[in-house]
Design a protein around this motif. Sequence first.
Motif, PDB file in Angstrom:
ATOM      1  N   VAL A   1      20.603  10.848  75.296  1.00 25.63           N
ATOM      2  CA  VAL A   1      21.625  11.861  75.607  1.00 25.63           C
ATOM      3  C   VAL A   1      20.944  13.090  76.210  1.00 25.63           C
ATOM      4  O   VAL A   1      21.385  13.631  77.235  1.00 25.63           O
ATOM      5  CB  VAL A   1      22.404  12.232  74.328  1.00 25.63           C
ATOM      6  N   GLU A   2      19.862  13.508  75.595  1.00 27.71           N
ATOM      7  CA  GLU A   2      19.126  14.672  76.086  1.00 27.71           C
ATOM      8  C   GLU A   2      18.550  14.418  77.479  1.00 27.71           C
ATOM      9  O   GLU A   2      18.561  15.313  78.330  1.00 27.71           O
ATOM     10  CB  GLU A   2      17.997  15.030  75.111  1.00 27.71           C
ATOM     11  N   SER A   3      18.042  13.228  77.719  1.00 26.87           N
ATOM     12  CA  SER A   3      17.388  12.997  79.017  1.00 26.87           C
ATOM     13  C   SER A   3      18.422  12.968  80.141  1.00 26.87           C
ATOM     14  O   SER A   3      18.161  13.468  81.243  1.00 26.87           O
ATOM     15  CB  SER A   3      16.494  11.755  78.975  1.00 26.87           C
ATOM     16  N   VAL A   4      19.609  12.416  79.880  1.00 34.11           N
ATOM     17  CA  VAL A   4      20.674  12.433  80.903  1.00 34.11           C
ATOM     18  C   VAL A   4      21.138  13.871  81.143  1.00 34.11           C
ATOM     19  O   VAL A   4      21.264  14.313  82.298  1.00 34.11           O
ATOM     20  CB  VAL A   4      21.844  11.523  80.467  1.00 34.11           C
ATOM     21  N   ALA A   5      21.368  14.608  80.069  1.00 32.41           N
ATOM     22  CA  ALA A   5      21.810  16.006  80.212  1.00 32.41           C
ATOM     23  C   ALA A   5      20.762  16.828  80.973  1.00 32.41           C
ATOM     24  O   ALA A   5      21.106  17.642  81.841  1.00 32.41           O
ATOM     25  CB  ALA A   5      22.076  16.613  78.840  1.00 32.41           C
ATOM     26  N   ALA A   6      19.498  16.594  80.660  1.00 33.54           N
ATOM     27  CA  ALA A   6      18.420  17.359  81.310  1.00 33.54           C
ATOM     28  C   ALA A   6      18.376  17.085  82.808  1.00 33.54           C
ATOM     29  O   ALA A   6      18.121  17.999  83.604  1.00 33.54           O
ATOM     30  CB  ALA A   6      17.077  17.019  80.663  1.00 33.54           C
ATOM     31  N   ALA A   7      18.639  15.839  83.197  1.00 35.19           N
ATOM     32  CA  ALA A   7      18.606  15.501  84.627  1.00 35.19           C
ATOM     33  C   ALA A   7      19.756  16.181  85.371  1.00 35.19           C
ATOM     34  O   ALA A   7      19.594  16.608  86.515  1.00 35.19           O
ATOM     35  CB  ALA A   7      18.660  13.986  84.809  1.00 35.19           C
ATOM     36  N   VAL A   8      20.926  16.285  84.732  1.00 33.76           N
ATOM     37  CA  VAL A   8      22.039  17.014  85.370  1.00 33.76           C
ATOM     38  C   VAL A   8      21.682  18.498  85.456  1.00 33.76           C
ATOM     39  O   VAL A   8      21.851  19.134  86.508  1.00 33.76           O
ATOM     40  CB  VAL A   8      23.359  16.817  84.598  1.00 33.76           C
ATOM     41  N   ARG A   9      21.152  19.017  84.360  1.00 36.28           N
ATOM     42  CA  ARG A   9      20.769  20.442  84.318  1.00 36.28           C
ATOM     43  C   ARG A   9      19.735  20.749  85.397  1.00 36.28           C
ATOM     44  O   ARG A   9      19.719  21.850  85.978  1.00 36.28           O
ATOM     45  CB  ARG A   9      20.212  20.763  82.923  1.00 36.28           C
ATOM     46  N   ALA A  10      18.876  19.786  85.680  1.00 35.81           N
ATOM     47  CA  ALA A  10      17.819  19.980  86.687  1.00 35.81           C
ATOM     48  C   ALA A  10      18.359  19.947  88.112  1.00 35.81           C
ATOM     49  O   ALA A  10      17.609  20.171  89.052  1.00 35.81           O
ATOM     50  CB  ALA A  10      16.743  18.908  86.514  1.00 35.81           C
ATOM     51  N   GLY A  11      19.668  19.634  88.268  1.00 30.65           N
ATOM     52  CA  GLY A  11      20.252  19.736  89.600  1.00 30.65           C
ATOM     53  C   GLY A  11      20.907  18.480  90.147  1.00 30.65           C
ATOM     54  O   GLY A  11      21.479  18.517  91.232  1.00 30.65           O
ATOM     55  N   HIS A  12      20.822  17.368  89.421  1.00 37.37           N
ATOM     56  CA  HIS A  12      21.490  16.144  89.891  1.00 37.37           C
ATOM     57  C   HIS A  12      22.978  16.202  89.550  1.00 37.37           C
ATOM     58  O   HIS A  12      23.349  16.500  88.418  1.00 37.37           O
ATOM     59  CB  HIS A  12      20.841  14.915  89.257  1.00 37.37           C
ATOM     60  N   ASP A  13      23.831  15.887  90.523  1.00 40.61           N
ATOM     61  CA  ASP A  13      25.282  15.947  90.304  1.00 40.61           C
ATOM     62  C   ASP A  13      25.784  14.832  89.394  1.00 40.61           C
ATOM     63  O   ASP A  13      26.813  14.989  88.728  1.00 40.61           O
ATOM     64  CB  ASP A  13      26.015  15.832  91.645  1.00 40.61           C
ATOM     65  N   ALA A  14      25.086  13.703  89.432  1.00 33.90           N
ATOM     66  CA  ALA A  14      25.520  12.535  88.667  1.00 33.90           C
ATOM     67  C   ALA A  14      24.287  11.735  88.261  1.00 33.90           C
ATOM     68  O   ALA A  14      23.411  11.488  89.090  1.00 33.90           O
ATOM     69  CB  ALA A  14      26.456  11.670  89.498  1.00 33.90           C
ATOM     70  N   VAL A  15      24.240  11.348  86.988  1.00 27.94           N
ATOM     71  CA  VAL A  15      23.049  10.691  86.436  1.00 27.94           C
ATOM     72  C   VAL A  15      23.478   9.522  85.549  1.00 27.94           C
ATOM     73  O   VAL A  15      24.359   9.683  84.699  1.00 27.94           O
ATOM     74  CB  VAL A  15      22.223  11.693  85.601  1.00 27.94           C
ATOM     75  N   ILE A  16      22.838   8.385  85.754  1.00 30.48           N
ATOM     76  CA  ILE A  16      23.137   7.211  84.919  1.00 30.48           C
ATOM     77  C   ILE A  16      21.844   6.644  84.335  1.00 30.48           C
ATOM     78  O   ILE A  16      20.812   6.606  85.005  1.00 30.48           O
ATOM     79  CB  ILE A  16      23.872   6.112  85.718  1.00 30.48           C
ATOM     80  N   PRO A  17      21.894   6.192  83.068  1.00 31.29           N
ATOM     81  CA  PRO A  17      20.740   5.497  82.494  1.00 31.29           C
ATOM     82  C   PRO A  17      20.786   4.025  82.871  1.00 31.29           C
ATOM     83  O   PRO A  17      21.847   3.395  82.776  1.00 31.29           O
ATOM     84  CB  PRO A  17      20.919   5.686  80.978  1.00 31.29           C
ATOM     85  N   VAL A  18      19.673   3.493  83.290  1.00 31.05           N
ATOM     86  CA  VAL A  18      19.632   2.099  83.768  1.00 31.05           C
ATOM     87  C   VAL A  18      18.437   1.355  83.192  1.00 31.05           C
ATOM     88  O   VAL A  18      17.424   1.951  82.816  1.00 31.05           O
ATOM     89  CB  VAL A  18      19.567   2.021  85.313  1.00 31.05           C
ATOM     90  N   LEU A  19      18.575   0.034  83.162  1.00 31.70           N
ATOM     91  CA  LEU A  19      17.468  -0.854  82.809  1.00 31.70           C
ATOM     92  C   LEU A  19      17.286  -1.871  83.929  1.00 31.70           C
ATOM     93  O   LEU A  19      18.255  -2.223  84.620  1.00 31.70           O
ATOM     94  CB  LEU A  19      17.774  -1.594  81.497  1.00 31.70           C
ATOM     95  N   PRO A  20      16.048  -2.364  84.100  1.00 38.18           N
ATOM     96  CA  PRO A  20      15.850  -3.451  85.063  1.00 38.18           C
ATOM     97  C   PRO A  20      16.646  -4.678  84.611  1.00 38.18           C
ATOM     98  O   PRO A  20      16.899  -4.865  83.422  1.00 38.18           O
ATOM     99  CB  PRO A  20      14.349  -3.731  85.008  1.00 38.18           C
ATOM    100  N   VAL A  21      17.037  -5.493  85.574  1.00 37.03           N
ATOM    101  CA  VAL A  21      17.719  -6.756  85.259  1.00 37.03           C
ATOM    102  C   VAL A  21      16.644  -7.806  84.987  1.00 37.03           C
ATOM    103  O   VAL A  21      15.717  -7.962  85.777  1.00 37.03           O
ATOM    104  CB  VAL A  21      18.623  -7.165  86.434  1.00 37.03           C
ATOM    105  N   VAL A  22      16.755  -8.508  83.855  1.00 41.24           N
ATOM    106  CA  VAL A  22      15.681  -9.446  83.478  1.00 41.24           C
ATOM    107  C   VAL A  22      15.944 -10.878  83.941  1.00 41.24           C
ATOM    108  O   VAL A  22      15.007 -11.640  84.179  1.00 41.24           O
ATOM    109  CB  VAL A  22      15.422  -9.433  81.950  1.00 41.24           C
ATOM    110  N   ASP A  23      17.212 -11.249  84.058  1.00 42.95           N
ATOM    111  CA  ASP A  23      17.525 -12.615  84.479  1.00 42.95           C
ATOM    112  C   ASP A  23      17.525 -12.724  85.999  1.00 42.95           C
ATOM    113  O   ASP A  23      17.781 -11.750  86.704  1.00 42.95           O
ATOM    114  CB  ASP A  23      18.915 -13.026  83.969  1.00 42.95           C
ATOM    115  N   THR A  24      17.271 -13.915  86.502  1.00 47.15           N
ATOM    116  CA  THR A  24      17.541 -14.189  87.917  1.00 47.15           C
ATOM    117  C   THR A  24      19.059 -14.165  88.103  1.00 47.15           C
ATOM    118  O   THR A  24      19.800 -14.702  87.284  1.00 47.15           O
ATOM    119  CB  THR A  24      16.976 -15.572  88.304  1.00 47.15           C
ATOM    120  N   ILE A  25      19.512 -13.502  89.165  1.00 48.97           N
ATOM    121  CA  ILE A  25      20.951 -13.346  89.396  1.00 48.97           C
ATOM    122  C   ILE A  25      21.347 -14.129  90.640  1.00 48.97           C
ATOM    123  O   ILE A  25      20.713 -13.980  91.694  1.00 48.97           O
ATOM    124  CB  ILE A  25      21.315 -11.847  89.607  1.00 48.97           C
ATOM    125  N   LYS A  26      22.375 -14.945  90.519  1.00 48.39           N
ATOM    126  CA  LYS A  26      22.877 -15.704  91.667  1.00 48.39           C
ATOM    127  C   LYS A  26      24.345 -15.384  91.914  1.00 48.39           C
ATOM    128  O   LYS A  26      25.109 -15.173  90.980  1.00 48.39           O
ATOM    129  CB  LYS A  26      22.700 -17.210  91.429  1.00 48.39           C
TER     130      LYS A  26
END
Length: 223
Positions: A113-138
């Motif tokens: 929560v803090e890291s997303v809020a901090a990124a907006v505070r730092a000037g980003h208009d929109a911020v999302i937390p993401v993870l790499p996709v681990v499976d092969t996707i078809k």
Amino acid sequence: GDVAVLVPAAGAGVRLGPGRPKALRLLGGEPLLVHAVRRLAAAPSVHTIVVAAPAAEVEAVRDLLAPVAPVTVVPGGAERQASVAAALAAVPAGPQIVLVHDAARALTPPDLVESVAAAVRAGHDAVIPVLPVVDTIKEVGADEVVLGTVDRSALRAVQTPQGFRRAVLTAAHAAAGDPLTDDAGLVEKQGVPVSCVPGSEHALKVTRPFDLALAEHLLATGA
Ligand code: CTP
Ligand code: MG
């Protein structure tokens, strides 16, 4: 704290199977929503929390959360997007950063929560937390025949909390059309850049029974 968090919690939880609305289903003896709100309230940036509850459960949710944190509870809508819009309309004047966080991501660490809020505070208009996709996707056709393999390195799995400069989220919801499954999608349609920060495996969304079993294990081992 300069942050308001909207908590969509009005879904039925169809994929979890028969029972109470998902946000009220128990994890370690407490509703998912209680776990989620407790962790949000533990994030120092968070000033205001607005929960969108199932319409029939608004009073019950107020009573449930009163001992956990000061929250505003409003009735949600038929789609997640309508629930977020209802919660957004109830945010008081003041906070200029608004996060949207699924109740179903009950074990999300306050640090995320803090890291997303901090990124907006730092000037980003929109911020999302993401993870790499681990499976092969078809990509697959209607007949379940493979059409092709997607380049996984360019894909991310998206979590919440998603963070926005308040005016950006308000404008995106005001312009919203067909319901989307996340708020960043609305912002993207406005042509606003959306930035990614590293997500957390503990921010998994409890969707199916397997997820609830995993969350039970994580909670029992200290999450
Ligand atoms: N949500 C909401 N209002 C809705 C639908 C969903 O506030 N009309 C919330 C859910 O309570 C959840 C979050 O949005 O916290 C993510 O949605 P999802 O995981 O799909 O939850 P449900 O819609 O409850 O589950 P299902 O789709 O399996 O019924
Ligand atoms: Mg749903």
